[in-house]
Every structure is written in structure tokens, then in C-alpha cells.
Scaffold this active site. Structure first.
Site, PDB file in Angstrom:
ATOM      1  N   SER A 368      24.653 -16.022 -20.132  1.00 38.29           N
ATOM      2  CA  SER A 368      24.768 -17.406 -20.737  1.00 38.29           C
ATOM      3  C   SER A 368      24.269 -18.507 -20.101  1.00 38.29           C
ATOM      4  O   SER A 368      23.823 -19.450 -20.565  1.00 38.29           O
ATOM      5  CB  SER A 368      26.032 -17.625 -21.611  1.00 38.29           C
ATOM      6  OG  SER A 368      27.153 -17.745 -20.401  1.00 38.29           O
ATOM      7  N   HIS A 396      26.524 -12.754 -26.453  1.00 46.90           N
ATOM      8  CA  HIS A 396      25.368 -13.533 -26.639  1.00 46.90           C
ATOM      9  C   HIS A 396      24.049 -12.762 -27.266  1.00 46.90           C
ATOM     10  O   HIS A 396      23.440 -13.289 -27.893  1.00 46.90           O
ATOM     11  CB  HIS A 396      24.694 -14.193 -25.729  1.00 46.90           C
ATOM     12  CG  HIS A 396      25.702 -15.561 -25.312  1.00 46.90           C
ATOM     13  ND1 HIS A 396      25.527 -16.537 -25.754  1.00 46.90           N
ATOM     14  CD2 HIS A 396      26.678 -15.671 -24.266  1.00 46.90           C
ATOM     15  CE1 HIS A 396      26.732 -17.521 -25.171  1.00 46.90           C
ATOM     16  NE2 HIS A 396      27.324 -16.651 -24.467  1.00 46.90           N
ATOM     17  N   LYS A 428      29.113 -16.144 -32.213  1.00 47.72           N
ATOM     18  CA  LYS A 428      27.955 -16.699 -32.110  1.00 47.72           C
ATOM     19  C   LYS A 428      26.941 -16.399 -33.352  1.00 47.72           C
ATOM     20  O   LYS A 428      26.892 -17.245 -34.126  1.00 47.72           O
ATOM     21  CB  LYS A 428      27.179 -15.977 -30.774  1.00 47.72           C
ATOM     22  CG  LYS A 428      27.389 -16.843 -29.538  1.00 47.72           C
ATOM     23  CD  LYS A 428      28.956 -16.218 -28.914  1.00 47.72           C
ATOM     24  CE  LYS A 428      29.205 -16.823 -27.712  1.00 47.72           C
ATOM     25  NZ  LYS A 428      30.538 -16.579 -27.317  1.00 47.72           N
TER      26      LYS A 428
END
Length: 598
Positions: A368, A396, A428
Site C-alpha cells: 500500500s 488492496h 477497499k
């Protein structure tokens, strides 16, 4: 397989040399079905006009170049670290030295004259007696917070008064004690003078919230709304989520092992397992805690945990709490990983030289803070060769990578059967909260009984379960529409276009194409606040990151792109960022900008 399961769940066995070497995937063989790139010529244009038709070839060429270099390894390329210019490095150190020096000067005079923002005020409470209680903060930590962090804290933790979509309303804050504390401005009537009120009213991005509070309308370039469910929630997920609220309420007020499991929890776990091609899955109520509680349940004293140096703090916390021995390998450097594995197997445990009960290698799908995807093919190859287990954190990458959103395994062409533990979050791409772990039935059954997040923590809200289920249906096309496919294509196009244009501006952008995260290097501590404030003036909500979240020299801004952004949004942001780059002097990559895309 049974041998590997027994070892993963705590049984002891010696590693057998080469026992998993024969079925290593060939890096040159990738099926088109799992290539991870949504083929643009597959009747995409039938449903939607292509907003990037004029730059399509260049974008796809750059994305395929990075994928060939870093994912499938069909094009040879060496991993390179971020190189900070020497002059910038010296000036960064000098800047920190000056701030620390002046901070100590301020502290000296504050102590001498007993005046200042941070002078300690004695209270009559028993806990205020330093002879009886140890200080809560260490001197350096307190000094750093007082004299360095507070200078820039207006750039962090900005409250919003809207959904976290492509456009957000950011509430205005003020400080009357030199940024020691910040408070919401509220109504403009709280300002002291008419001149101050006019300054806000004449601002290009000034808006007023429903309760009359002053806010700023901003383009959101910082949140994890990858697939844009925050923008079209009412059309895609809202009806079913509201229905679950009527049926189940907001919370189960119990852990999963007691009364906290509903039909929605079971359905969500089955959907996750089916989506990833695993036997079973468990869903937990917090993404951070998924790592922090799962890892200590899987490994313990006598086990070895090998972690990428850039793994998330939740992994670090889980590893430290496990009691297992920990080794770190250089980021995405599978040669170094192999060296550590070979040495661990040959040397065994310290002092006794007994073999490790099990070895667990932990990597992330997308890192990230780097915007890079994992070299998963080589990680799988090395771990199979030495009989180590793989724990993959896809916080992610799940829902954001791969042709159908199935994450880094799909993108790299790796069979999910080759990854022992697959972890991810719903915060997310799915617009929810919590996390999951997908693995074999035996492993998941073990975690249900041993993982603290399952045994002791409150279960995931049924409302959030329904949100995640609805998002899965959209992504998989089970809602009867092609919205999910369009979201995945839009996310990839938006991210690649924005990255390409940032590089053309001359900014030093790190990471890989096809990743929705793109860090831009700032280096200087002073540029953290300057960049954030200049963007905020122009109606851009951005995330900036400094020490200790990243190394001292590696301060950066981090852009997160969404499928909900339009090309017009991104072009407007790029124009503003080009102006900010001149103001803050960020064109570290000007010499290479034309060469990369010429």
C-alpha cells in the site's frame, strides 16, 4: 496435502528437499483466461464509449510492459529501489536537524519561563503524581509529537461530511493554540471578522453542509473506494442492505463462537471461498485484526515466520504476538527469500539446531505504500521448492486486480491452490468493513476455534455482510448486469491513465501499472504540509505520508484511484497537480519523463 495440513495446524515433520519442486508454474505460461488483463477488444465498446481511445495503445503498452517485467517475468528486468537525489537527501537531514534544534530551543525557554503551549500543568488527580506513576510517553516520542508532528497535523485526519465517493465534502478546521489542537469551524458566524468570512465565501470550493457548517468540496484522490460502490451504492447495493437492516438489525452483540453467526455470515463465507476457489473461508469484523489475530493462531514458538520488509503493520503486530521467530527478506527479492529459507532449513533453530516445526512466508498482493504488486510467481516457486507455507494478504488487490477482480493470483496466473492462506479485507473494493481468511476446511475449522477474532471479538455486522454479498454479486456479474465488468475496466483505465500523466508531468511516481495506488515522492518533511495544503486550496483531497509510517527520507503523497472517477475529474486534477508541482518543486523526474513515454 495431508502432511502440509498437519504441519500448518501444529503437527511436527521434517522438511523434505525438493518435495514440491516438480509442479512449479512456468513463468512463461499464462492462460488468457487468468491473465489479469481485461481484454479491451472483447465487445467492451459495445456497451460503453471508450473515454481513453486516444491514449489506449500507450496505456496498454505500458501496463503490459510492467506486467511482463514484474508479474509474469517474460521480460527480464531487475528490481530497483527508490533513489533519492544526493542534494535532496542532505537537505532532508538538514531540515529535520533544524526542526529538532529549534524544538529543543523552544522547550528550553518554555521550561525556563514556565510559559508555552506544552508547559505541563499540575493537576490534583492521583494519577498526575510522577512519583507514583510512570510517564505515558517516552521523551523522544513526546518531543516528536509536540515539535514536529503538530506543525503538519492539519494535513491529517480531516473529517468529511459526505459519503467517501469520488467527490467529498471536507469540513473546515481551525486552531487557536498554534495547531496544538484543531476544532471544527462549524458556521462562518464563529469567525472573528467579516474579512475572514468573506475569504471563505469567495473560495472556489466553499460549500455549506446541511447543518450550516463550512466545508470544502474536493475531488477525492485518497480513499480506498476502488470500485466506486460509495458513489452508486443506492443503485447497486442499497436495497438489499436496507432489507438486511430490517431483518437482522445493526449488530449481533456476540462473538462468532457464541451467538454471532447468521445465515448472512455463512453465505458470505461460502461466497468468498467460491470466489477464490478455496474450500472454506472465515469472515472477521476488522481488517487489521484479521492479520493481528490469525497469524498468532497459525504460528507459535518453534515456528519460523519470514516476512517481506514492507508488509503492513497488522502483519508486524501479528508476527510479534505469535511468539514465532521472525526473519525479514528484502522487498520483492525472492533470491534473498530463497537464501533465508535455505539457511533456515540447514541451520534449524538457534542453539538447539532442531528443525523448525513449520515455516510461513507472508507477502502482500499490493503493497500500500509502494503501489507495487507482489512477485507472486517466484514466491510460489521458492516456497514450493523448500516446503514453506504462503500467507497472502490481498487487502488492496482483491476486487481491484485481475480480469474478474480475483486479485493478484489471477493477475499473475497463479493457481489459488498454490497459496495456503489467502487473507483480504472488505474495506477497499467492497465498500464494507472487516476481513476474511480463505484456506482448506481443516485450516478454517482450526481458526474458528483458535483465532481470537472468532472466539472473543464481536462478529461482523449483518448489514456489512449484506453489503459485501451485494458487492460480490456485482463483481461476479450475478446481479444480471455488466456493471462489475465496467467497474473493473474503469478502475484499471483510470489508474493507468493517471499514472502515465503523472510521470509525463515529471513527478517521481513509484509502483507498477495496473495498480490503483500510485505514490509520488516528496522526500522533504516540509513538502508534506506544503503539498497537502496547496492541493487542499485547489479542491483536491490527497493523502500524504511521512516518518514513521515510511523511512525518514521517503516522505510521499499517495493517490488512490477509483472506478467512479471520470477522465474529466482526472484531467482537472492533473492540471492542478502540475501547478502544485511547480510551487512545491517536485519535478524530480523531468529528465526521464519524455524518455519513458516518447
Amino acid at each position: 496435502m495431508k502432511l502440509r495440513l498437519r504441519r500448518l495446524l501444529g503437527g511436527k515433520s521434517r522438511f523434505k528437499k525438493g518435495s514440491y519442486e516438480d509442479d512449479v508454474p512456468d513463468a512463461a505460461e499464462v492462460s488468457s483466461a487468468s491473465s489479469g488483463i481485461a481484454s479491451h477488444d472483447e465487445d467492451y465498446s459495445i456497451y460503453y464509449d471508450d473515454p481513453y481511445a486516444d491514449v489506449r495503445d500507450k496505456m496498454d503498452r505500458l501496463a503490459e510492459r510492467d506486467r511482463a517485467r514484474y508479474a509474469t517475468h517474460t521480460e527480464p528486468h531487475k528490481h530497483s529501489e527508490i533513489n533519492i537525489p544526493s542534494l535532496s537527501a542532505y537537505s532532508v537531514y538538514m531540515g529535520y536537524a533544524l526542526m529538532i534544534f529549534w524544538g529543543h530551543i523552544h522547550d528550553f525557554f518554555a521550561f525556563l519561563f514556565s510559559r508555552g503551549r506544552y508547559v505541563r500543568k499540575e493537576l490534583s488527580l492521583p494519577g498526575d503524581n510522577p512519583k507514583l506513576f510512570a510517564p505515558l510517553l517516552k521523551s523522544w516520542e513526546h518531543f516528536y509529537t509536540r515539535r514536529l508532528y503538530t506543525r503538519v497535523q492539519d494535513c491529517f485526519n480531516r473529517p468529511i461530511a459526505s459519503n467517501p465517493g469520488a467527490h467529498i465534502s471536507v469540513l473546515e478546521r481551525v486552531s487557536d493554540d498554534g495547531q496544538k489542537s484543531l476544532k471544527l469551524l462549524g458556521s462562518l458566524n464563529n469567525l472573528d471578522t467579516d474579512e475572514q468570512r468573506q475569504e471563505y465565501l469567495q473560495g472556489a470550493h466553499y460549500i455549506k453542509t446541511e447543518d450550516g457548517s463550512a466545508a470544502r468540496h474536493c475531488l477525492n484522490l485518497g480513499s480506498y473506494n476502488y470500485l466506486g460502490f460509495a458513489d452508486d451504492w443506492g443503485a447497486t447495493c442499497g436495497l438489499d442492505v436496507r432489507g438486511s437492516l430490517n431483518d437482522y438489525g445493526v449488530s449481533m452483540s456476540s462473538s462468532r463462537s457464541e451467538c454471532g453467526t447468521t445465515a448472512l455470515h455463512r453465505e458470505l463465507e461460502q461466497t468468498v471461498a467460491r470466489f477464490l476457489g478455496k474450500e472454506d473461508a472465515i469472515c472477521l469484523n476488522m481488517g487489521f485484526n484479521t492479520n493481528a489475530t490469525t497469524i498468532p493462531a497459525l504460528v507459535e514458538r518453534g515456528d519460523l515466520l519470514i516476512s517481506d520488509e514492507h508488509n503492513h503493520t497488522s502483519i508486524v503486530n501479528g508476527a510479534r504476538a505469535s511468539g514465532a521467530a521472525i526473519r525479514i527478506f528484502r522487498h520483492n527479492d525472492t533470491k534473498h527469500l530463497e537464501e533465508i529459507l535455505r539457511q533456515a532449513i540447514v541451520m534449524g533453530r538457534p542453539r538447539t539446531r532442531r528443525p523448525w516445526n513449520k515455516i510461513l512466508v507472508i507477502v502482500e498482493g499490493i503493497y500500500s505504500m509502494e503501489g507495487e504488486y507482489c512477485d507472486l510467481r517466484n514466491v510460489v516457486r521458492v516456497c514450493k521448492k523448500y516446503g514453506a507455507y504462503i500467507y497472502l494478504d490481498e487487502a488492496h488487490s482483491i476486487g481491484a486486480m485481475g480480469a474478474t477482480g480475483r486479485g493478484i493470483t489471477e493477475y499473475c496466473g497463479v493457481d489459488t491452490a498454490d497459496v495456503d492462506i489467502m487473507m483480504g479485507t472488505f474495506t477497499k473494493s467492497f465498500g464494507g468493513m472487516g476481513g476474511y481468511v480463505a484456506a482448506s476446511k481443516e485450516v478454517i475449522g482450526f481458526l474458528r476455534k483458535k483465532c481470537a477474532a472468532s472466539v472473543s471479538h464481536n462478529s461482523l455486522s449483518p448489514v456489512v455482510c449484506q453489503q459485501c454479498l451485494s458487492a460480490f454479486k456485482v463483481i461476479m456479474g450475478e446481479d444480471g448486469t455488466n456493471i462489475g465488468r465496467h467497474k473493473l475496466q474503469s478502475l484499471r483505465d483510470n489508474a493507468n491513465y493517471f499514472r502515465m500523466k503523472l510521470e509525463e508531468i515529471g513527478l517521481l511516481v513509484v509502483g507498477h501499472y495496473d495498480s490503483p495506488i500510485m505514490p509520488v515522492m516528496l522526500f522533504h518533511a516540509t513538502k508534506i504540509s506544503a503539498f497537502s495544503r496547496e492541493c487542499f486550496k485547489r479542491g483536491l483531497a490527497v493523502v500524504v505520508v511521512g516518518f514513521p509510517a515510511v523511512p525518514l527520507l521517503m516522505s510521499r503523497a499517495r493517490f488512490c484511484i477509483s472506478a467512479a472517477h471520470t477522465r474529466e475529474d482526472l484531467d482537472r486534477a492533473l492540471l492542478e497537480l502540475e501547478e502544485v508541482a511547480d510551487v512545491v518543486n517536485l519535478r524530480y523526474n523531468t529528465k526521464n519523463a519524455r524518455a519513458k513515454h516518447g
